[in-house]
Design a protein around this motif. Structure first.
Motif, PDB file in Angstrom:
ATOM      1  N   LEU A 153      -6.067  -1.000   5.959  1.00 52.77           N
ATOM      2  CA  LEU A 153      -5.605  -1.311   4.626  1.00 52.77           C
ATOM      3  C   LEU A 153      -6.611  -2.247   3.973  1.00 52.77           C
ATOM      4  O   LEU A 153      -6.873  -3.341   4.474  1.00 52.77           O
ATOM      5  N   SER A 154      -7.177  -1.819   2.890  1.00 54.47           N
ATOM      6  CA  SER A 154      -8.184  -2.611   2.207  1.00 54.47           C
ATOM      7  C   SER A 154      -7.548  -3.327   1.025  1.00 54.47           C
ATOM      8  O   SER A 154      -6.934  -2.704   0.166  1.00 54.47           O
ATOM      9  N   LEU A 155      -7.698  -4.655   0.996  1.00 54.91           N
ATOM     10  CA  LEU A 155      -7.171  -5.448  -0.097  1.00 54.91           C
ATOM     11  C   LEU A 155      -8.227  -5.738  -1.148  1.00 54.91           C
ATOM     12  O   LEU A 155      -7.998  -6.535  -2.049  1.00 54.91           O
TER      13      LEU A 155
ATOM     14  N   LEU B   6     -10.484  -5.218  -4.366  1.00 59.33           N
ATOM     15  CA  LEU B   6     -10.399  -4.557  -5.657  1.00 59.33           C
ATOM     16  C   LEU B   6     -11.718  -3.845  -5.915  1.00 59.33           C
ATOM     17  O   LEU B   6     -12.790  -4.459  -5.803  1.00 59.33           O
ATOM     18  N   PRO B   7     -11.677  -2.586  -6.244  1.00 59.74           N
ATOM     19  CA  PRO B   7     -12.937  -1.868  -6.446  1.00 59.74           C
ATOM     20  C   PRO B   7     -13.679  -2.389  -7.673  1.00 59.74           C
ATOM     21  O   PRO B   7     -13.099  -2.685  -8.712  1.00 59.74           O
ATOM     22  N   GLY B   8     -14.962  -2.528  -7.537  1.00 58.24           N
ATOM     23  CA  GLY B   8     -15.796  -2.969  -8.647  1.00 58.24           C
ATOM     24  C   GLY B   8     -15.976  -4.470  -8.755  1.00 58.24           C
ATOM     25  O   GLY B   8     -16.647  -4.942  -9.666  1.00 58.24           O
ATOM     26  N   LEU B   9     -15.367  -5.248  -7.831  1.00 50.33           N
ATOM     27  CA  LEU B   9     -15.523  -6.698  -7.873  1.00 50.33           C
ATOM     28  C   LEU B   9     -16.234  -7.179  -6.619  1.00 50.33           C
ATOM     29  O   LEU B   9     -15.999  -6.677  -5.517  1.00 50.33           O
ATOM     30  N   LEU B  10     -17.070  -8.167  -6.812  1.00 50.28           N
ATOM     31  CA  LEU B  10     -17.744  -8.795  -5.677  1.00 50.28           C
ATOM     32  C   LEU B  10     -16.763  -9.747  -4.994  1.00 50.28           C
ATOM     33  O   LEU B  10     -15.766 -10.168  -5.598  1.00 50.28           O
ATOM     34  N   PRO B  11     -17.034 -10.104  -3.745  1.00 48.69           N
ATOM     35  CA  PRO B  11     -16.113 -11.000  -3.034  1.00 48.69           C
ATOM     36  C   PRO B  11     -15.893 -12.335  -3.744  1.00 48.69           C
ATOM     37  O   PRO B  11     -14.762 -12.843  -3.777  1.00 48.69           O
ATOM     38  N   TRP B  12     -16.924 -12.939  -4.337  1.00 45.41           N
ATOM     39  CA  TRP B  12     -16.728 -14.230  -4.991  1.00 45.41           C
ATOM     40  C   TRP B  12     -15.885 -14.076  -6.250  1.00 45.41           C
ATOM     41  O   TRP B  12     -15.125 -14.973  -6.615  1.00 45.41           O
TER      42      TRP B  12
ATOM     43  N   GLN C 101     -13.428 -11.848  -6.546  1.00 45.36           N
ATOM     44  CA  GLN C 101     -12.064 -11.715  -6.039  1.00 45.36           C
ATOM     45  C   GLN C 101     -11.487 -13.080  -5.686  1.00 45.36           C
ATOM     46  O   GLN C 101     -10.302 -13.351  -5.926  1.00 45.36           O
ATOM     47  N   PHE C 102     -12.324 -13.976  -5.134  1.00 38.26           N
ATOM     48  CA  PHE C 102     -11.871 -15.325  -4.795  1.00 38.26           C
ATOM     49  C   PHE C 102     -11.464 -16.091  -6.043  1.00 38.26           C
ATOM     50  O   PHE C 102     -10.439 -16.777  -6.064  1.00 38.26           O
ATOM     51  N   VAL C 103     -12.246 -15.977  -7.103  1.00 33.05           N
ATOM     52  CA  VAL C 103     -11.935 -16.679  -8.355  1.00 33.05           C
ATOM     53  C   VAL C 103     -10.612 -16.165  -8.923  1.00 33.05           C
ATOM     54  O   VAL C 103      -9.766 -16.956  -9.376  1.00 33.05           O
ATOM     55  N   LEU C 104     -10.391 -14.845  -8.885  1.00 34.82           N
ATOM     56  CA  LEU C 104      -9.130 -14.297  -9.376  1.00 34.82           C
ATOM     57  C   LEU C 104      -7.949 -14.785  -8.539  1.00 34.82           C
ATOM     58  O   LEU C 104      -6.888 -15.136  -9.075  1.00 34.82           O
ATOM     59  N   ALA C 105      -8.113 -14.844  -7.221  1.00 31.75           N
ATOM     60  CA  ALA C 105      -7.033 -15.328  -6.352  1.00 31.75           C
ATOM     61  C   ALA C 105      -6.744 -16.799  -6.628  1.00 31.75           C
ATOM     62  O   ALA C 105      -5.580 -17.220  -6.638  1.00 31.75           O
ATOM     63  N   LEU C 106      -7.778 -17.605  -6.857  1.00 25.93           N
ATOM     64  CA  LEU C 106      -7.599 -19.020  -7.158  1.00 25.93           C
ATOM     65  C   LEU C 106      -6.885 -19.214  -8.494  1.00 25.93           C
ATOM     66  O   LEU C 106      -5.974 -20.049  -8.602  1.00 25.93           O
TER      67      LEU C 106
END
Length: 138
Positions: free
Chosen positions: A97-99, A101-107, A109-114
């Motif tokens: 299961l991949s969490l 988001l397509p098209g976003l870099l890991p950093w 995704q971290f900013v969105l989660a924060l």
């Protein structure tokens, strides 16, 4: 003599007199006067409905195990076949299961989660202030 009471036969005869023309009478369907029982014979199913039925696995008598040793060998063969299938399934890679988001870099995704975490904290704090559970002392 039939098992049907006489009053029921008379009632059926009276009901047939009251039927409309062209309608099928009760006497045609139920023959109370006859002593023969009515037998239900189902209509045969169409061929297309029967084609969907899969035949059951039938072991011929020649192949059926006759002794306990033959029976144990047959059971061992089934277990070995099941173990082989399990081994094949274990070697094939399973999709995780991949969490991401397509098209976003890991950093990103971290900013969105924060930001989502901060939104939940602020909305929760405002909810507690509105209920009067927490007071903000300025």
């Amino acid at each position: 003599m039939s098992d049907v009471p006489d009053w029921l036969v008379e009632l059926a005869a009276q009901g047939s007199d009251d039927d409309q023309e062209g309608a099928e009478s009760d006497d045609d369907v139920f023959d109370f006067a006859s002593s023969e029982p009515l037998v239900y014979t189902p209509e045969p199913e169409p061929a297309e409905a029967m084609s969907e039925v899969t035949p059951a696995l039938v072991v011929p008598a020649a192949q059926a195990p006759e002794t306990d040793a033959d029976l144990m060998d047959a059971l061992r063969g089934q277990v070995e076949a099941d173990e082989l299938e399990d081994a094949i399934e274990a070697t094939t890679p399973k999709r995780r299961l991949s969490l991401r988001l397509p098209g976003l870099l890991p950093w990103q995704q971290f900013v969105l989660a924060l930001l989502l975490l901060l939104d939940v904290i602020v909305i929760g704090l405002l909810f507690l202030v509105m209920l009067g559970r927490v007071s903000i002392g300025w």
